[in-house]
Scaffold this active site. Structure first.
Site, PDB file in Angstrom:
ATOM      1  N   CYS A 140     -24.600 109.139 -37.492  1.00 55.00           N
ATOM      2  CA  CYS A 140     -23.163 109.101 -37.230  1.00 55.00           C
ATOM      3  C   CYS A 140     -22.527 107.893 -37.917  1.00 55.00           C
ATOM      4  O   CYS A 140     -22.606 106.773 -37.425  1.00 55.00           O
ATOM      5  CB  CYS A 140     -22.908 109.065 -35.719  1.00 55.00           C
ATOM      6  SG  CYS A 140     -21.159 109.009 -35.314  1.00 55.00           S
ATOM      7  N   CYS A 143     -19.783 106.181 -35.913  1.00 58.07           N
ATOM      8  CA  CYS A 143     -20.298 105.321 -34.827  1.00 58.07           C
ATOM      9  C   CYS A 143     -20.870 104.021 -35.386  1.00 58.07           C
ATOM     10  O   CYS A 143     -20.636 102.942 -34.841  1.00 58.07           O
ATOM     11  CB  CYS A 143     -21.426 106.001 -34.056  1.00 58.07           C
ATOM     12  SG  CYS A 143     -21.180 107.730 -33.690  1.00 58.07           S
ATOM     13  N   ASP A 144     -21.658 104.119 -36.446  1.00 57.67           N
ATOM     14  CA  ASP A 144     -22.498 102.990 -36.845  1.00 57.67           C
ATOM     15  C   ASP A 144     -22.169 102.371 -38.197  1.00 57.67           C
ATOM     16  O   ASP A 144     -22.709 101.312 -38.531  1.00 57.67           O
ATOM     17  CB  ASP A 144     -23.977 103.434 -36.853  1.00 57.67           C
ATOM     18  CG  ASP A 144     -24.433 103.875 -35.468  1.00 57.67           C
ATOM     19  OD1 ASP A 144     -23.957 103.282 -34.481  1.00 57.67           O
ATOM     20  OD2 ASP A 144     -25.242 104.809 -35.364  1.00 57.67           O
TER      21      ASP A 144
END
Ligand code: NDP
Length: 316
Positions: A140, A143-144
């Site tokens: 992701c 997300c990261d």
């Protein structure tokens, strides 16, 4: 011998942000919800390091910690949170039947599906190792990606997700190398053009990952192989992103619930209703587009409100 059948008003299946949010709302509405956590209590967020984009956490929070907090919040209102895996359902009648771990049978007026989706990974031992230790493998970018700003990253895949995520990473990272296993993209032309015209994205066609390289701190590179020439090379990177698709965890509902060809549940637009009265869906099980904790939580709330209205209309 089978246990006695349990009769309830609201069953929530899944323990990501969608399931726990549904549990919080349903419990506060006196629906006495029972939630089964499934194989991975806490869901996909338990494989994320730091969540920095969920409103209300200005300093960020780790994925596992956030799920512990959501569970505690649901329990505070007496939601009944249980370990267990739904193995069979029968949604043919007015009362919905659900079997947990093959043995336990539950009869319920409403079901909230919050079983999520699972990111697909390559399955390499080295990839799984760095994924487990939170050392640089992610599925992701939204997300990261932030953790790799100014650094070099690699992303595997050639669909719309891979293109979208490569483009997202290109705005944060010094360089993004995209590994495409065939000699062409699967993504839509517009997405393909976008990555091709981005200066700091390098695309390697006909390229497979042999191994994710790293040390005790995390990922340091990727060993790749041209599947036409057999040539191997190492690409330095600190982040190794995999964007080769997701699989919604919906197989168990297949005989009864309408889904698209890839298994995402179809909801009535603007609501959490499925084609079966009393069965509602929330989170990634119905969402291949946004897939965020906050959108999952939002649809979990919608499902609980829809379930509450359904029960009220039935005179509960
Ligand atoms: P897709 O299934 O469309 O693409 C998966 C990609 O991963 C393919 O290029 C595939 O290669 C590659 N792949 C699969 N397995 C491997 C492997 N083992 N090694 C290397 N590469 C592999 O998944 P997406 O998540 O990209 O998209 C899912 C759906 O969501 C699509 O319908 C897409 O259009 C939609 N979507 C739309 C978006 C938008 O419109 N903004 C954004 C994101 C998704 P190959 O091509 O060789 O099979």
């Amino acid at each position: 011998m089978a246990e006695e059948i349990e009769r309830i008003k609201c069953l929530i299946i899944g323990s990501g942000p969608a399931g726990y949010t549904a549990a919080i709302y349903a419990a506060r509405a006196n629906m006495e919800p029972v939630l089964y956590q499934g194989m991975q209590p806490g869901g996909q967020l338990t494989t994320t390091n730091e969540v920095e984009n969920f409103p209300g956490y200005p300093e960020g929070i780790s994925g596992p910690e956030m799920m512990v907090e959501l569970e505690a919040q649901a329990k505070r209102f007496d939601a009944d949170i249980r370990n267990g895996w739904v193995t069979k359902v029968d949604f043919s009648g007015d009362v919905h039947k659900v079997w947990v771990d093959e043995t336990k049978e539950i009869h319920t007026d409403t079901v909230i599906i919050a079983t999520g989706a699972s990111a697909k990974y390559l399955g390499l031992e080295s990839e799984q190792h760095y994924l487990k230790i939170g050392g640089g493998v992610s599925a992701c970018a939204v997300c990261d990606g932030f953790f790799y700003r100014g650094q070099e990253t690699v992303i595997v895949g050639a669909g719309d997700s891979a293109c979208e995520e490569a483009h997202y990473l290109s705005k944060l990272c010094k360089k993004v190398t995209m590994l495409v296993r065939r000699d062409e993209f699967r993504a839509s032309k517009i997405m393909e053009e976008r990555v091709k015209s981005t200066e700091n994205i390098e695309i390697l066609f006909n390229t497979d990952t042999v191994e994710v390289l790293g040390d005790e701190h995390g990922v340091t590179g990727a060993r790749v192989k041209n599947n036409k020439t057999g040539e191997e090379r190492d690409i330095p990177c600190t982040g190794f992103f995999v964007a080769i698709g997701h699989k919604p965890n919906t197989d168990v509902f297949k005989p009864y619930i309408d889904m698209d060809e890839t298994g995402y549940i179809k909801n009535v637009p603007g609501s959490s209703k499925t084609n079966v009265a009393g069965v509602f869906v929330s989170g990634d099980a119905a969402d291949k587009n946004y897939r965020q904790a906050i959108t999952a939580a939002g649809t979990g709330c919608m499902a609980a409100l829809d379930a509450e209205r359904y029960l009220a209309a039935k005179g509960h």
